[in-house]
Scaffold this motif. Structure first.
Motif, PDB file in Angstrom:
ATOM      1  N   TYR A  97       0.835  -1.190   0.000  1.00 26.65           N
ATOM      2  CA  TYR A  97       0.000   0.000   0.000  1.00 26.65           C
ATOM      3  C   TYR A  97       0.872   1.243   0.000  1.00 26.65           C
ATOM      4  N   ALA A  98       0.466   2.218  -0.752  1.00 27.42           N
ATOM      5  CA  ALA A  98       1.161   3.500  -0.720  1.00 27.42           C
ATOM      6  C   ALA A  98       0.193   4.564  -1.190  1.00 27.42           C
ATOM      7  N   ILE A  99       0.429   5.754  -0.738  1.00 27.26           N
ATOM      8  CA  ILE A  99      -0.347   6.883  -1.245  1.00 27.26           C
ATOM      9  C   ILE A  99       0.628   7.763  -2.006  1.00 27.26           C
ATOM     10  N   GLN A 100       0.401   7.903  -3.280  1.00 29.83           N
ATOM     11  CA  GLN A 100       1.331   8.635  -4.113  1.00 29.83           C
ATOM     12  C   GLN A 100       0.614   9.802  -4.778  1.00 29.83           C
ATOM     13  N   VAL A 101       1.423  10.679  -5.327  1.00 32.23           N
ATOM     14  CA  VAL A 101       0.858  11.812  -6.046  1.00 32.23           C
ATOM     15  C   VAL A 101       1.253  11.665  -7.511  1.00 32.23           C
ATOM     16  N   ILE A 102       0.287  11.747  -8.397  1.00 36.72           N
ATOM     17  CA  ILE A 102       0.623  11.763  -9.824  1.00 36.72           C
ATOM     18  C   ILE A 102       0.129  13.070 -10.400  1.00 36.72           C
ATOM     19  N   LYS A 132      -4.094  12.567  -5.811  1.00 31.63           N
ATOM     20  CA  LYS A 132      -3.554  11.695  -4.778  1.00 31.63           C
ATOM     21  C   LYS A 132      -4.056  10.298  -5.135  1.00 31.63           C
ATOM     22  N   VAL A 133      -3.165   9.338  -5.113  1.00 32.16           N
ATOM     23  CA  VAL A 133      -3.546   7.993  -5.536  1.00 32.16           C
ATOM     24  C   VAL A 133      -3.270   7.003  -4.419  1.00 32.16           C
ATOM     25  N   HIS A 134      -4.297   6.264  -4.030  1.00 32.22           N
ATOM     26  CA  HIS A 134      -4.099   5.138  -3.115  1.00 32.22           C
ATOM     27  C   HIS A 134      -3.728   3.944  -3.973  1.00 32.22           C
ATOM     28  N   ARG A 135      -2.508   3.495  -3.871  1.00 32.49           N
ATOM     29  CA  ARG A 135      -2.135   2.293  -4.646  1.00 32.49           C
ATOM     30  C   ARG A 135      -2.354   1.092  -3.751  1.00 32.49           C
ATOM     31  N   VAL A 136      -3.316   0.288  -4.121  1.00 31.60           N
ATOM     32  CA  VAL A 136      -3.723  -0.834  -3.283  1.00 31.60           C
ATOM     33  C   VAL A 136      -3.224  -2.119  -3.925  1.00 31.60           C
ATOM     34  N   ARG A 137      -2.471  -2.896  -3.161  1.00 29.24           N
ATOM     35  CA  ARG A 137      -2.010  -4.186  -3.693  1.00 29.24           C
ATOM     36  C   ARG A 137      -2.350  -5.332  -2.750  1.00 29.24           C
ATOM     37  N   PHE A 138      -3.269  -5.072  -1.830  1.00 25.08           N
ATOM     38  CA  PHE A 138      -3.558  -6.153  -0.900  1.00 25.08           C
ATOM     39  C   PHE A 138      -4.769  -6.975  -1.288  1.00 25.08           C
ATOM     40  N   PHE A 139      -5.271  -6.818  -2.484  1.00 22.47           N
ATOM     41  CA  PHE A 139      -6.318  -7.694  -2.979  1.00 22.47           C
ATOM     42  C   PHE A 139      -5.618  -8.913  -3.591  1.00 22.47           C
ATOM     43  N   ASP A 140      -5.650 -10.036  -2.852  1.00 25.06           N
ATOM     44  CA  ASP A 140      -4.893 -11.213  -3.294  1.00 25.06           C
ATOM     45  C   ASP A 140      -5.688 -12.035  -4.287  1.00 25.06           C
ATOM     46  N   TYR A 141      -6.159 -11.395  -5.325  1.00 18.43           N
ATOM     47  CA  TYR A 141      -6.945 -12.125  -6.313  1.00 18.43           C
ATOM     48  C   TYR A 141      -6.067 -13.186  -6.981  1.00 18.43           C
ATOM     49  N   MET A 142      -6.549 -14.405  -7.042  1.00 19.04           N
ATOM     50  CA  MET A 142      -5.820 -15.479  -7.729  1.00 19.04           C
ATOM     51  C   MET A 142      -6.707 -16.048  -8.820  1.00 19.04           C
ATOM     52  N   PRO A 143      -6.356 -15.832 -10.065  1.00 12.19           N
ATOM     53  CA  PRO A 143      -7.151 -16.462 -11.107  1.00 12.19           C
ATOM     54  C   PRO A 143      -6.971 -17.980 -11.032  1.00 12.19           C
ATOM     55  N   SER A 144      -7.971 -18.681 -11.435  1.00 14.63           N
ATOM     56  CA  SER A 144      -7.920 -20.129 -11.359  1.00 14.63           C
ATOM     57  C   SER A 144      -7.412 -20.696 -12.681  1.00 14.63           C
ATOM     58  N   GLY A 145      -6.697 -21.809 -12.608  1.00 15.70           N
ATOM     59  CA  GLY A 145      -6.098 -22.394 -13.805  1.00 15.70           C
ATOM     60  C   GLY A 145      -7.147 -22.863 -14.800  1.00 15.70           C
ATOM     61  N   ILE A 146      -6.753 -22.874 -16.064  1.00 14.80           N
ATOM     62  CA  ILE A 146      -7.700 -23.266 -17.114  1.00 14.80           C
ATOM     63  C   ILE A 146      -7.597 -24.774 -17.334  1.00 14.80           C
ATOM     64  N   ARG A 147      -8.748 -25.440 -17.369  1.00 16.43           N
ATOM     65  CA  ARG A 147      -8.758 -26.895 -17.472  1.00 16.43           C
ATOM     66  C   ARG A 147      -9.206 -27.371 -18.853  1.00 16.43           C
ATOM     67  N   ALA A 148     -10.152 -26.681 -19.452  1.00 17.40           N
ATOM     68  CA  ALA A 148     -10.670 -27.154 -20.736  1.00 17.40           C
ATOM     69  C   ALA A 148     -11.123 -25.979 -21.584  1.00 17.40           C
ATOM     70  N   GLY A 166       0.200  15.452   4.970  1.00 18.50           N
ATOM     71  CA  GLY A 166       1.027  16.401   4.251  1.00 18.50           C
ATOM     72  C   GLY A 166       0.782  16.340   2.749  1.00 18.50           C
ATOM     73  N   LYS A 167       1.615  17.077   2.064  1.00 16.73           N
ATOM     74  CA  LYS A 167       1.486  17.141   0.613  1.00 16.73           C
ATOM     75  C   LYS A 167       2.790  16.700  -0.013  1.00 16.73           C
ATOM     76  N   SER A 225       5.894   9.696  -2.826  1.00 17.19           N
ATOM     77  CA  SER A 225       4.971   8.975  -1.973  1.00 17.19           C
ATOM     78  C   SER A 225       4.729   9.803  -0.715  1.00 17.19           C
ATOM     79  N   LEU A 226       3.505   9.762  -0.238  1.00 14.57           N
ATOM     80  CA  LEU A 226       3.189  10.525   0.962  1.00 14.57           C
ATOM     81  C   LEU A 226       3.368   9.639   2.192  1.00 14.57           C
ATOM     82  N   PHE A 227       3.511  10.276   3.314  1.00  9.99           N
ATOM     83  CA  PHE A 227       3.615   9.528   4.553  1.00  9.99           C
ATOM     84  C   PHE A 227       2.238   8.968   4.890  1.00  9.99           C
ATOM     85  N   VAL A 228       2.188   7.670   5.156  1.00 12.80           N
ATOM     86  CA  VAL A 228       0.907   7.041   5.457  1.00 12.80           C
ATOM     87  C   VAL A 228       0.665   7.164   6.962  1.00 12.80           C
ATOM     88  N   LYS A 229      -0.312   7.994   7.302  1.00 13.25           N
ATOM     89  CA  LYS A 229      -0.584   8.262   8.720  1.00 13.25           C
ATOM     90  C   LYS A 229      -1.315   7.073   9.332  1.00 13.25           C
TER      91      LYS A 229
END
Lengths: 708, 685
Positions: free
Chosen positions: A700-705, B5-21, B364-365, B371-375
Motif C-alpha cells: 500500500y502507498a499513497i502517491q501523487v501523480i 492523490k492515488v491510493h495504490r492498493v495491492r492487498f487484494f490477493d486475487y488469484m485467477p484459477s487455472g484453465i482446465r478445458a 502532508g502534501k 509517496s506521501l507519509f501514510v498516517k
C-alpha cells in the motif's frame, strides 16, 4: 575547422571598360541553389549552372545601352529583372531569347539596384534612397519618386535581408566623409538612419556584409586598416524613424594583419556566425603578397583556411549556398567551402589526450596567448612594445650567437610576465629570420628558453619548427611538440617523415627529454620481463589465435599466441620522438592527405612501432609506467587506423607488410572477441543493476501523480 | 490538468484459477473456458475476446471436459456428473449422474445427436441429446482401464478412445472395439510408468492422432491399426491436441508450457502427397498447458498459469489489426472490487468469500511522483465467508458503506454494516423479498436507499432499504428484446435513472420514478464493457469491447454532439489498438468535462472540452507535455490524458476528495503463488 576546397573557374571576366574598375557588376542567386546569375559590366547577363560550370542562358543589351545594375531573379514570378541605362527596367523569362523584345518600363528616377530575396517580391532601390516594390513600381512606372537622401549623399553599398517573411533593405551612404547606414523596413514602412561611428582616423569602410541570425541583423564591415567591426540591428524596429539619426554601436571583432604594402581594396563576407571570408588582405605568414582568400574565425581570431588567388583582386566577393565567388585576374572562380561548427577543439585542432591535466594547462596557456596577445597583434602596426624589446631585436639582427643567447636569457629573466608574453613571439620571429638567412647562426639555447616561457605557440612563430627540422634539432622539436598545441597537420607529417628517415644511430646521440626516454626504456624492459613470464599473468588465451595457428600448417614455428613479435622496431630515442608525434593534436581529414607522403619503408617501420605499442599496451595494461607524457591507447589506435587508411593499397601489395598486417589482424580479432564477450556480460550486469532499482512499495502507498 | 492523490492498493490477493478445458464453437464464434474452480466462461472470439458470460463454479466440482452441442454447452467432471448450462441466465441448467465414476472426458459428435463420456470404470457412455435434456443411451464395450480421452470420427460412426497404454477404436453402431493400438512407454526408468494417452483426435481421412505422457504425438491408421508416424515433441507430457476445422493444422500443448503446431503439407511442391510436419513452436506459458484450441485465425491455449493466450496465426490473417495481435487475458472482464465512496471502504470479491477494507490516510502534501507519509494504514474490517458450495457471482457495497450484498447462483444475502469508531458489527437481513433469490448483477442507488438486482429475463428488481429491513418495490422489465442476463447496471446520481446492459449488447434505460422503461440505446455491434451516468448532465457514457465510446443523452434520447464528433472523427489508432477492455467509467464532479476510464494497463482521463487527437497527433503525450511550458501545453494537449504509471489494474475509483484508488494485482505476485512449473534445465542452474 573551416576548409576551402579546390575551386574552379566559372567564367572569364571581360575587359574592364568602365571607370569603376570592375569587370563584374554582380553575381546573384539564380532559380535554385545550383544556378547563379552573372552580370557582366560590359553588356551581357549570363546564367550558369554552377555544378556543371556551364552557361545555360545568356542575354545582352544593344550597343550603346549600359546595364546599370546586377540582374536578379524573381523567384516568385520566375522572371529575370535588370535595369539598363539607369532608368529602364526590363523583365523577361527564361525562354525569352531577345532582351529587346522583353517587357520594359521607364521609370522617373535613376535606379541604383534591384534587390531580390528568395520567395519575395524584388525591391527597387533608387539612387535617391527611395525604395519601391517592383510590382507597385511597374504598375505605374512614372510615379514620382521622393528624395530621401540629401544632394551630395551617395549610396555606397546596399543589400536586402529576409527572415521570418520580413524584408529589410540596408544601404550605407557617404556624405563629406561621414558614413551612415539606412535601414528600410516594410509593413509598416519605416526608414531609420544610423551614423556609423568608429575610431577616429579610420577611413571609409571598404566592404559590408549583412546576415540575419535569430531576430537580429548582424552587419559586418571591413576597414582598410584591417579592422572588422560588427554591429547588431534588431530585425523589427520599435522606432518609427522619427527620432532622427541614431548612432550605430559597433564592436571590433577581428583585426586582420597588414603587410607592408599599402592596401587599396579588399572585401569580406560573413559565412556563418563564427567565420568570415576575407580577400585582399595578406596571409600572416606568406609575406607581402596580398592575393589571398582567407577564412578567419572571429570567435578565436584564428586563421582557419587560406587560398592563394592568382591575378588581380577586385575587392568583390559573393557567397551563395556554400560557395564563394571570387573574381580575380581574368576569371571568376567558384570556391566551395565548409565551416564546421566552431568549438574550442575544432579551432585548436584535434586534441585527444584528456588524462593529463598538464597538457590542458599547456593548452589553456597557449589559448591565453592567442586571446591576449594573438598573433595578429604582432602584425598590427600600432603595437607599442617596450623599448628593451626593440633594442633586443636590433641586437639579434647583428650580434654573435653567444651574445644573442646571453641577451635573450637575460631578457627572459628580467622582463615582467606581461611584457614577456608580448615580446616572446617577436623575439622568436626575429631569431628565426636571422637563422634562416645566416646559416651559422642557430641559437638553440635561446629557442629552448623561449619555449620554456610557454608563451610561444606554433602560430606565433610558424618557421621555428621547420627551422629545427632543417637543423636536425630533435630536442627542440620534442619540446615544441610538447608545448605547441596548434601545429598544422602538414608540419606534423613533415616532422614524422624526418624522424622516420633519420637513422637510429644518429638519433641515439641526440639529447632528449629524459622523462620520455625513461618511458621508452621501461616499455622495452617490460617487454623482456613479460616474455620470461610467458604472458601467464591474466590467463587470457584468445581461442581465435589458437585456431588460426592450426589453420596455417605452413607456419612451422607454432608460435605461442601471446609471444607475438614484441621487439621494439626502433631505437629508444626515435620511439620517444614518435611518442611525441602521436600525442599531437590533429584532425583526421586534414592529416590523411599528408600521411600519404610517407614512403613505404617509413610506413612499415611506423606501423611496426604502432603495433609494438598496441601489443605492449594490451598485454601490460595492468602495469603503470610512471611518466608524465605517454600516448594513450586510443591515440595509438587512431594512428593505426589513419595509417592503414592512407596506405591501404601499399600495405595490401607490399610483401614485407604482409606479416605485419597479418599479426595485427589476428590480434585485433582476438580483442574484438574479448570485447564481444565483455558486451554479453554487460547486459547481464545491467539487468542485475536495474532489478535492484525497481520500485517496491509493498502492499500500500499513497502517491501523487500529475496529469497534463 | 492537475494532481491526483492515488491510493495504490495491492492487498487484494486475487488469484485467477487455472484453465482446465476449452471448447470452441465455430458457428457462434464463442470460446468456452472451464477453470479449475469449476467456473465456466464464454468469450466472444470476434468481439476482441470479450468475456461475455461467467458461470461461477462450486466447491468440489472438478470440470474435466467441455463440449458444445449446437449452441448448448455441456461439461463433465470428476464428480461423475454431466452438466448443461443455461447460457441465457448464466447458470447451471441441470446435472445428471453418468454412474460410471469420475468422468475424464466429454465430447459431442458433429451431427449434434450424441454425447460420449469417458469414465473411470472403463466405459464409454453414449448420451442422446434431446430438446431439453440428455438421456443415457448405451455403453460401448467396457475396457479394463479408465478412458482418458475421446474423439468422434466426423461421420459419427466411429469413436477413438485414449486410455492407459493404448488407444481403442470403437464402432458406434455395434459398440465393439475395431482396433486396439498400443502406445509405447518411455525408455529407461520411465519404462515402469504407464503411458497415458492424454488426448486423441480422429480425422475424417481415418488418421488418429494421439498425444501422450511420453511426449510423443503419434499418427495412426484406423484401417490397419498401425502407427504411421511419431513425433517426439517434448520430454514431458503432451496434454492437449486440437485440429483446425479443415484438418490441415494441428496444435499440441505440453506440460512445459509450449504449443507445437503441425501442418498437413505436401513435401514436394504441387504434389498431393501430403504429410504432417512439425512447423512452429509458441512459448507463451510458464506452466502446463491443459487445453488448446485452434480457431479460425489463432491458437488459443490455457493452463495452470491461469492466462488465456490467443496467439494469432499470421499466415491466416489478411489484414493486420488490433484484433490480430497476441492477446493474453489475465483478469476477468468484470469488476471484482466495489467501493463505498463516501466512507472509504473497499469490498473485494473472492470466489468463496468477501473482504471489506478501509483505506489508509496520508499526511502532508507531496510533489508529483513522490509517496506521501501514510498516517493510518489500511485495515481489513471484515471477512465474510459464503455459506454453501456455490461461488459468489456478484457483490456490492453501498456508497454510504452501510450495506453489503452478494449473490451466488442459489442465494442472495444482504447485510447491514454498523461501523462506529473501531467496533464493526454486521447483521444479516432476514426475510428478503422472494424475488431477490439470486442476482446476475447488483447495484445500490447513490443515496444507498435502494438496491437494484438484475434477475432472469433481463429484468431488474428494486428493493428499498431502511433501518427496518428490505422491502420489494417493483420490477423493471424491458419493453422487448432478448432475455439475456444483465452484466452491468448503472444508477444516476440524482436517483432518477437506471441503465442496464445485457450480453446481447442491449442497453435499456429505466425511469425510476415511474418505474417504467424510458428508452433503449441503439444496439451497437460490440459488447458494453463499462458504463456510467454523468451526475450533472445525465448522459450515459458507454465503453465497448472494440474500444469505441458513446455518450447518450437520456433526457433527449439521442447521442450527444460530442459522441457524434468522436464517431465522425474516429478514435486514435493507439486507443483502438489497446487489447484490454475499459472496466469502469467515472466522472469528476469538480470538472464536468472529465470522464475517467481505466483498463488493465492504464488510467485515462478524457477531457471533453479539448480537441480530439487525430492519427498524426502524438497520442501518449504526457511526457512531452511535462517538458513543455504552460503556454506550449495548450497547443499540444488533446482530450486523452493517459497515465501509464500503474500496471495490472483491477479497479480504479474516484473518491469524493478527488483522490483515486487504484487496485493493482501485479502479475509477478500471481506468478509467485502458482505451483512450481515442471523443472526445466536452464542455463547456469
Amino acid at each position: 575547422m573551416a576548409t576551402l576546397y579546390e575551386g574552379y573557374t566559372l567564367c572569364g571576366v571581360g575587359p574592364v571598360q568602365n571607370s569603376s574598375n570592375i569587370g563584374i557588376l554582380g553575381v546573384e542567386q539564380g532559380r535554385d541553389i545550383d544556378y547563379v546569375l552573372v552580370t557582366d559590366s560590359s553588356r551581357s547577363i549570363t546564367v550558369y549552372k554552377v555544378s556543371d560550370q556551364k552557361p545555360t542562358g545568356s542575354w545582352s543589351v544593344k550597343q550603346g545601352q549600359i546595364i546599370s545594375c546586377p540582374a536578379v531573379f524573381n523567384t516568385q514570378s520566375q522572371e529575370y529583372v535588370v535595369v539598363t541605362d539607369d532608368r529602364v527596367v526590363r523583365v523577361w523569362k527564361e525562354d525569352d531569347v531577345n532582351l529587346e523584345k522583353a517587357f520594359k518600363a521607364t521609370v522617373s528616377a535613376d535606379v541604383l539596384r534591384v534587390l531580390s530575396a528568395t520567395d519575395s517580391e524584388p525591391v527597387v532601390l533608387f539612387c535617391c534612397g527611395a525604395v519601391r516594390f517592383l510590382d507597385s513600381l511597374l504598375a505605374s512606372p512614372q510615379q514620382p519618386i521622393e528624395d530621401v537622401l540629401t544632394e551630395d549623399e551617395i549610396i555606397r553599398w546596399s543589400t536586402i535581408v529576409k527572415a521570418e517573411h520580413q524584408l529589410v533593405v540596408l544601404f550605407s551612404t557617404e556624405q563629406r566623409g561621414e558614413h551612415c547606414l539606412y535601414v528600410q523596413r516594410f509593413n509598416p514602412n519605416t526608414l531609420v538612419k544610423h551614423r556609423i561611428e568608429t575610431e577616429p582616423g579610420l577611413s571609409a569602410p571598404i566592404s559590408f556584409s549583412a546576415t540575419c541570425r535569430g531576430s537580429n541583423i548582424h552587419l559586418l564591415y571591413l576597414y582598410l586598416n584591417g579592422s572588422v567591426y560588427e554591429s547588431v540591428l534588431p530585425f523589427r524596429s520599435s522606432s518609427t524613424g522619427a527620432e532622427g539619426v541614431q548612432a550605430l554601436s559597433c564592436s571590433l571583432c577581428l583585426s586582420l594583419p597588414l603587410g607592408e604594402e599599402k592596401l587599396m581594396s579588399g572585401a569580406a563576407v560573413v559565412l556563418d556566425e563564427a567565420h568570415v571570408a576575407v580577400i585582399g588582405f595578406p596571409h600572416p605568414s606568406a609575406g607581402a603578397c596580398k592575393d589571398y582568400l582567407c577564412i578567419w574565425n572571429t570567435h578565436f581570431q584564428t586563421l582557419q583556411a587560406s587560398k592563394e588567388m592568382a591575378g588581380r583582386i577586385y575587392s568583390q566577393l559573393w557567397c551563395y549556398s556554400g560557395k564563394l565567388y571570387v573574381p580575380h585576374g581574368k576569371m571568376l572562380s567558384v570556391i566551395p567551402f565548409d565551416c564546421q561548427k566552431s568549438s574550442l577543439a575544432a579551432a585548436m585542432g584535434k586534441l585527444k589526450q584528456t588524462s593529463r591535466n598538464v597538457l590542458w594547462f599547456y593548452l589553456l596557456l597557449s589559448l591565453m596567448n592567442v586571446f591576449l596577445t594573438g598573433f595578429f597583434l604582432l602584425f598590427l602596426q600600432n603595437v607599442k612594445s617596450a623599448l628593451t624589446v626593440d633594442q633586443l631585436v636590433e641586437h639579434i639582427k647583428t650580434s654573435a650567437v653567444e651574445d644573442v643567447q646571453a641577451e635573450v636569457g637575460e631578457f627572459i629573466r628580467r622582463a615582467p610576465q606581461a611584457d614577456l608574453q608580448l615580446a616572446a613571439g617577436r623575439v622568436a620571429l626575429e631569431l628565426v629570420s636571422r637563422s634562416q638567412t645566416d646559416a651559422n647562426f642557430y641559437p638553440q639555447c635561446a629557442f629552448l628558453q623561449l619555449l620554456e616561457t610557454r608563451y610561444l605557440c606554433y602560430s606565433v612563430c610558424p618557421e621555428l619548427l621547420s627551422l629545427a627540422m632543417v637543423k636536425k634539432d630533435f630536442h627542440l622539436c620534442q619540446i615544441a611538440f610538447q608545448i605547441f598545441s596548434d601545429i598544422p597537420e602538414a608540419v606534423t607529417c613533415a616532422c614524422l617523415k624526418a624522424i622516420l628517415s633519420t637513422p637510429d644511430l644518429e638519433m641515439e646521440t641526440v639529447n632528449l627529454d629524459t622523462d620520455s626516454v625513461i618511458f621508452m626504456k621501461e616499455l622495452t624492459q617490460a617487454h623482456s620481463r613479460s616474455d620470461e613470464e610467458g604472458g601467464q599473468l591474466n590467463g587470457f588465451c584468445p581461442p581465435a589465435l589458437e585456431s588460426d595457428v592450426s589453420d596455417t600448417p605452413s607456419n612451422k614455428l607454432q608460435r605461442d599466441p601471446l609471444s607475438l613479435d614484441m621487439s621494439c622496431p626502433v631505437g629508444l630515442h626515435k620511439g620517444a620522438l614518435l611518442n611525441e608525434v602521436l600525442q599531437t593534436a590533429y584532425s583526421d581529414r586534414s592529416l590523411l592527405p599528408h600521411l600519404k607522403d610517407l614512403t613505404v619503408p617509413q610506413v612499415i617501420v611506423f606501423l611496426q612501432y604502432l603495433r609494438f605499442l598496441y601489443f605492449k599496451y594490451s598485454h601490460d595494461a595492468h602495469k603503470q609506467i610512471r611518466a608524465l607524457r605517454t600516448p594513450s591507447i586510443s591515440q595509438i589506435i587512431d594512428w593505426v587506423c589513419l595509417l592503414l587508411d592512407a596506405h591501404f593499397t601499399v600495405l595490401a601489395v607490399a610483401p614485407e607488410a604482409k606479416r605485419l598486417v597479418f599479426d595485427l589482424h589476428k590480434f585485433v580479432r582476438s580483442q574484438v572477441k574479448l570485447y564481444a564477450e565483455l558486451g554479453k556480460i554487460e547486459g547481464s550486469l545491467q539487468v542485475l543493476k536495474n532489478s535492484k532499482q525497481s520500485e517496491d512499495f509493498g502492499m500500500y502507498a499513497i502517491q501523487v501523480i500529475e496529469l497534463f | 490538468m492537475g494532481e491526483f492523490k492515488v491510493h495504490r492498493v495491492r492487498f487484494f490477493d486475487y488469484m485467477p484459477s487455472g484453465i482446465r478445458a476449452l471448447a470452441f464453437n465455430q458457428d457462434t464464434e464463442r470460446m468456452a473456458v472451464a477453470r479449475m474452480d469449476g467456473s465456466v466462461e464464454v468469450f466472444h472470439c470476434s468481439d476482441r475476446f470479450f468475456q461475455e458470460k461467467i458461470i461461477p463454479g462450486r466447491e468440489q466440482c472438478g470440470i474435466e471436459g467441455l463440449s458444445w452441442v449446437g449452441e448448448r454447452l455441456f461439461s463433465a467432471g470428476l464428480n461423475g456428473g454431466i452438466t448443461e448450462y443455461d447460457l441465457t441466465n448464466q447458470k447451471v441448467k441441470y446435472t445428471i449422474d453418468a454412474y460410471g465414476g469420475p468422468i475424464w472426458t466429454i465430447t459431442g459428435n458433429q451431427q449434434g445427436t450424441h454425447l460420449a463420456v469417458g469414465c473411470e470404470d472403463g466405459t464409454v457412455k453414449l448420451f442422446e441429446v434431446n430438446e431439453d435434456q440428455i438421456q443415457f443411451e448405451r455403453n460401448l464395450d467396457r475396457q479394463k482401464s479408465r478412458i482418458i480421452s475421446l474423439s468422434w470420427h466426423p461421420s459419427g460412426s466411429k469413436i477413438a478412445a485414449g486410455m492407459m497404454d493404448m488407444i481403442q477404436v470403437f464402432n458406434v453402431e455395434t459398440g465393439h472395439s475395431i482396433h486396439r493400438m498400443l502406445a509405447d512407454r518411455g525408455a529407461g526408468t520411465s519404462r515402469s510408468k504407464e503411458c497415458v494417452v492424454w488426448s486423441v483426435v480422429y480425422l475424417s481421412d481415418g488418421t488418429i492422432i494421439t498425444g501422450d505422457s511420453v511426449g510423443m504425438v503419434k499418427l495412426w491408421d484406423d484401417q490397419t491399426g498401425t502407427l504411421i508416424k511419431s513425433h517426439n515433441v517434448t520430454k514431458c507430457d503432451v496434454l492437449a491436441l486440437s485440429v483446425s476445422q479443415n484438418e490441415d493444422s494441428l496444435v499440441a500443448g505440453t506440460s512445459e508450457g509450449i504449443v507445437v503446431q503441425f501442418q498437413f503439407v505436401s513435401m514436394v511442391l504441387e504434389k498431393d502427397d501430403k504429410e504432417w510436419v512439425r512447423t512452429r513452436t509458441f512459448r507463451n506459458h510458464t506452466h502446463d498447458i491443459r487445453a488448446v484450441a485452434e480457431i479460425t485465425t489463432a491458437v488459443v491455449s490455457g493452463g495452470m498459469d491461469a492466462q488465456l493466450v490467443v496467439r494469432p496465426l499470421l499466415d491466416k490473417i489478411e489484414v493486420r489489426s488490433a484484433a490480430s495481435a497476441l492477446r493474453k487475458i489475465h483478469f476477468p472482464h468484470r469488476r471484482l472490487v466495489s467501493c463505498a465512496r463516501k466512507s472509504g471502504l473497499m469490498l473485494f470479491q473472492y470466489p468463496g468469500h468477501l473482504e471489506l477494507w478501509r483505506l489508509g490516510e496520508s499526511e502532508g502534501k507531496g510533489t508529483p511522483g513522490s509517496s506521501l507519509f501514510v498516517k493510518r494504514n489500511p485495515e481489513k474490517l471484515l471477512q465474510l465467508k459464503v455459506k454453501g458450495e456455490d461461488h459468489i457471482r456478484c457483490s456490492a457495497v453501498s456508497p454510504c458503506g452501510g450495506w453489503i450484498v452478494y449473490s451466488t447462483a442459489s442465494t442472495l444475502r444482504l447485510y447491514r454494516l454498523h461501523c462506529d469508531n473501531n467496533n464493526i458489527s454486521i447483521t444479516k437481513i432476514s426475510k428478503l423479498p422472494k424475488v431477490l433469490s439470486s442476482a446476475n448483477q447488483l447495484c445500490f442507488s447513490s443515496d444507498s436507499s435502494h438496491l437494484f438486482s438484475a434477475s432472469a429475463q433481463s429484468s431488474v428488481h428494486i428493493a428499498s432499504l431502511s433501518q427496518s429491513g428490505c422491502k420489494f418495490v417493483g420490477t423493471l422489465k424491458p419493453k422487448s428484446g432478448s432475455h439475456q442476463a444483465i452484466h452491468l447496471l448503472a444508477a444516476s446520481e440524482d436517483g432518477k435513472w437506471l441503465a442496464s446492459a445485457n450480453s446481447d449488447h442491449e442497453v435499456h434505460i429505466y425511469n425510476l420514478q415511474t418505474q417504467k422503461a424510458h428508452c433503449t440505446v441503439p444496439v451497437y455491434s460490440s459488447a458494453v464493457t463499462a458504463m456510467g451516468i454523468h451526475p450533472a448532465t445525465n448522459c450515459l457514457f458507454m465503453m465497448h469491447a472494440d474500444q469505441q465510446m458513446f455518450e447518450y443523452s437520456i433526457e433527449q434520447k439521442q447521442y450527444t454532439d460530442w459522441s457524434r464528433t468522436v464517431q465522425r472523427k474516429g478514435l486514435h489508432r493507439f486507443w483502438v489498438e489497446r487489447d484490454t477492455p475499459c472496466l469502469n467509467v467515472m466522472f469528476n464532479p469538480q470538472n464536468p468535462s472529465h470522464v475517467i476510464l481505466h483498463d488493465m494497463y492504464m488510467l485515462c482521463i478524457i477531457d471533453q472540452s479539448l480537441p480530439l487527437p487525430d492519427d498524426k497527433t502524438q497520442f501518449y503525450n504526457q511526457l512531452t507535455l511535462k517538458s513543455l511550458t504552460e503556454e506550449q501545453r495548450k497547443s499540444q494537449s488533446h482530450a486523452f490524458k493517459v497515465c501509464k504509471t500503474f500496471k495490472d489494474i483491477l479497479c480504479v475509483e474516484l473518491m469524493p476528495d478527488q483522490s483515486l484508488v487504484v487496485v493493482e494485482r501485479p502479475l509477478e505476485d500471481i506468478a509467485t503463488q502458482l505451483p512450481a512449473p515442471i523443472k526445466q534445465k536452464k542455463f547456469a542452474t
